[in-house]
Design an enzyme around this catalytic site. Structure first.
Site, short mmCIF file in Angstrom:
data_model
loop_
_atom_site.label_atom_id
_atom_site.label_comp_id
_atom_site.label_asym_id
_atom_site.label_seq_id
_atom_site.Cartn_x
_atom_site.Cartn_y
_atom_site.Cartn_z
N ASN A 109 -6.80 33.73 75.22
CA ASN A 109 -7.59 35.26 75.80
C ASN A 109 -8.95 35.18 75.09
OD1 ASN A 109 -8.21 37.81 77.09
ND2 ASN A 109 -6.08 37.81 77.28
N THR A 110 -9.53 36.21 75.12
CA THR A 110 -10.77 36.53 74.42
C THR A 110 -10.73 36.86 73.21
OG1 THR A 110 -11.33 38.71 75.32
CG2 THR A 110 -12.16 36.96 76.59
N THR A 121 -15.43 32.34 82.45
CA THR A 121 -16.93 33.12 82.32
C THR A 121 -17.87 32.16 83.14
OG1 THR A 121 -16.13 33.77 80.47
CG2 THR A 121 -18.31 33.95 80.95
N CYS A 179 -2.58 41.88 75.47
CA CYS A 179 -2.79 43.26 75.55
C CYS A 179 -2.28 44.30 74.39
CB CYS A 179 -2.50 43.86 76.99
SG CYS A 179 -0.45 43.66 77.19
N GLY A 196 -14.46 28.75 77.04
CA GLY A 196 -15.80 28.33 77.29
C GLY A 196 -15.95 26.73 78.08
N ASN A 224 -16.76 41.41 77.04
CA ASN A 224 -16.43 42.34 77.91
C ASN A 224 -15.20 43.10 77.55
OD1 ASN A 224 -13.67 41.92 79.62
ND2 ASN A 224 -14.15 39.95 78.89
N GLY A 275 -17.10 32.49 76.99
CA GLY A 275 -18.08 31.55 77.36
C GLY A 275 -18.35 30.66 76.43
N ASN A 335 0.32 38.47 80.49
CA ASN A 335 -0.91 38.53 79.60
C ASN A 335 -0.55 39.50 78.56
OD1 ASN A 335 -3.24 39.23 78.38
ND2 ASN A 335 -4.19 40.38 80.08
#
Lengths: 315, 267
Positions: free
Chosen positions: A189-190, A263, A127, A241, A67, A214, A124
């Site tokens: 985070n991702t 997710t 970023c 995940g 994303n 995920g 967060n």
């Protein structure tokens, strides 16, 4: 009945399961009783009004998705006047996720969202930092320490740091966040990734690159939780995940005090309550009285120091 | 006491038949909650994996019929990607995870006497239940159904069953272009048979109706499609641009729609 309560610093949660920021909004209440969750975590808000990234913002990949939504944000007044009153209808602790492009921006935003009804602030810091050439704050220990120190001075609320997996030494970054005053660490985070459409030769995300989430990321983030939990004293919240109770149990055994589910909620709106109910059964079946007893209960095989040296975080 | 408005459940396939060379009609047995839906709403389907593929996300699918008394929900779909390829493999008795109903559907004003539904391709699926609801309120419906070829026109029988007057236009017969559809619509307006426009599935035909709606001061609604991840307004994947009070704003198709005011939509 398992005792499902966990303590994240000064905060007691009815159970260890909460949404991962970005994957939750009040719309989930159409399908799920939000009062069953351990906490609620808002989407990240910024002071700047942001519309988000160009489309497409999501690309499906093997075992998950990429994303690049781009943190659409309606700013602080909208959060205080609409989002928070909406979410305060629910009885569970409310965590506000914030982000800013500068250290001072982070600090002033933390001051503005430190209002009654907010149980903790999740920073967060994954970023981009415009003062550091666009590199995420949490990619380096030094920038993590300076932003967390400013945040600590700006709010008395419990302060969580959401770390990025896009760093070479997550344990060092984790220690910097803790030493600067973080009350808990969210890992992680991702993972930055990309995908290309072979019909058009174009990137499959409008932003070209985006974050992978995920089931595909679980082994990587689980390893990071293990490394971070060994390096710090503050609680670790595992996120990466988790779709089923077994995933959450692995995270807790690796050292997490609580977990975030993200997710998975997109493919099963009941994913979080399924994890809660499943953890309860998991503990009951093994005679574990308190879910908190899972935290760090990983058993090592006998091994000498040198064999394990390669998994030990760098000092 | 918590009351869900959308059911998250395993549903059983009743039938999943080809209706022509391209479209399939899927009927599933559900709970009362899942089948209590408004025309224009949609569901998130966890499509089974077709051979050699593994779709991770769910697929949004507009409702083609929902009957709470019979506990049935129906979908009309065309096999186009990994999700619908997986759907096509479902046999009666097999199960699938479903979330819904979701989103905001069509709003029908009982004061209308006669409305027009204009749809093309898979966009026709969402207009069928709208025509049924209008007919139940005693509102006359003219349906203009557009397709590439006459044998690919879907749901004309469904519209007729609801008492609609059906006009079909196809690329093969060279009468599906916007100019011809505009002539048809102007005729309906002149005869007092168009108190509102309802449309889905064609940007060209949407523009024609937007123009006529402005010219004659008529209301209208359009059902929009967009790639989705969550379906519940959480992820902001499915935003589109809309024109609201002279400004371009983002709206979430899953949460603010999928049915929007016809003048807000930017094709």
């Amino acid at each position: 009945m398992t005792d499902m309560t966990v303590r994240v610093g000064s905060l007691t949660l009815a159970n260890p399961v909460m949404p991962a920021s970005g994957t939750f909004a009040e719309g989930l209440a159409a399908a799920l009783d939000l009062n069953r969750l351990g906490a609620l975590v808002t989407k990240t808000i910024t002071r700047e009004l942001r519309t988000g990234n160009p489309l497409p913002r999501v690309a499906e990949v093997q075992g998950g998705m990429l994303n690049a939504i781009g943190i659409p944000s309606k700013g602080v007044p909208y959060l205080l006047e609409h989002t928070l009153p909406d979410l305060r209808q629910w009885t569970v602790p409310l965590i506000v996720s914030i982000s800013a492009p500068t250290v001072e921006g982070f600090a002033s935003l933390a001051r503005d969202v430190s209002v009654p009804g907010v149980a903790a602030i999740e920073a967060n810091i994954s970023c981009p930092n415009i003062e550091e050439d666009g590199k995420a704050f949490a990619m380096r220990a030094a920038s993590t320490e300076s932003v967390m120190r400013a945040l600590r001075a700006a709010t008395d609320l419990p302060l969580w740091a959401k770390l990025t997996p896009n760093t070479g030494d997550v344990a060092e970054v984790a220690r910097a966040a803790q030493d600067a005053g973080a009350d808990a660490l969210v890992v992680a985070n991702t993972i930055l990734g990309m995908a290309i459409d072979l019909q058009t030769f174009r990137p499959r995300l409008g932003n070209v690159m985006g974050g992978l989430s995920g089931p595909a990321v679980k082994p990587i983030i689980l390893r990071m939780v293990y490394q971070v939990a060994r390096a710090v004293r503050v609680p670790v919240i595992g996120s990466g995940g988790i779709a089923m109770a077994g995933d959450a149990a692995e995270y807790m055994l690796a050292g997490a005090t609580a977990v975030q589910v993200g997710t998975a909620t997109f493919v099963n709106s009941h994913a979080m309550t399924d994890v809660i109910d499943g953890l309860d059964r998991f503990c009951e079946a093994r005679g574990i009285a308190r879910v908190a007893d899972l935290t760090g209960a990983l058993k090592h095989e006998e091994a000498d120091e040198e064999d394990l040296a390669w998994v030990t975080p760098a000092a | 006491m918590f009351q869900a408005t959308a059911a998250e459940e395993l549903v059983e396939v009743v039938s999943n038949d080809l209706v022509n060379g391209e479209y399939r009609h899927l009927v599933v047995a559900t709970s009362v909650l899942a089948a209590t839906a408004q025309p224009g709403q949609f569901y998130q389907l966890l499509c089974p994996a077709p051979p050699g593929e593994a779709p991770y996300l769910r697929r949004p699918m507009s409702l083609y019929g929902a009957d709470p008394a019979a506990r049935r929900v129906e979908f009309l779909y065309k096999v186009t990607g990994a999700g619908t390829r997986g759907l096509a493999t479902l046999a009666p008795g097999e199960t699938m995870q479903l979330l819904g109903p979701l989103g905001r559907g069509y709003r029908i004003d009982p004061a209308w006497k006669h409305i027009v539904a204009v749809g093309r391709g898979a966009g026709l699926a969402t207009l069928g239940p709208m025509a049924q609801a209008a007919a139940a309120l005693g509102i006359g419906v003219t349906a203009i159904l557009s397709a590439r070829r006459p044998d690919l026109v879907v749901s004309d029988a469904l519209f007729r069953r609801y008492g609609a007057t059906v006009l079909t236009v196809t690329d093969q017969e060279a009468n599906s272009g916007p100019a011809h559809v505009e002539r048809l619509l102007r005729g309906l307006i002149a005869n007092g048979r168009c108190d509102a426009f309802f449309t889905c599935g064609s940007a060209r035909l949407l523009r024609v109706q937007q123009k006529l709606a402005r010219e004659f001061g008529l209301p209208g609604q359009v059902a929009m499609e967009q790639q989705m991840a969550c379906g519940l307004g959480m992820c902001f994947c499915c935003v589109r641009d809309f024109a609201v009070d002279g400004e371009i704003v983002h709206k979430r198709v899953c949460w603010d729609g999928p049915v929007f005011d016809i003048q807000e939509a930017l094709p």
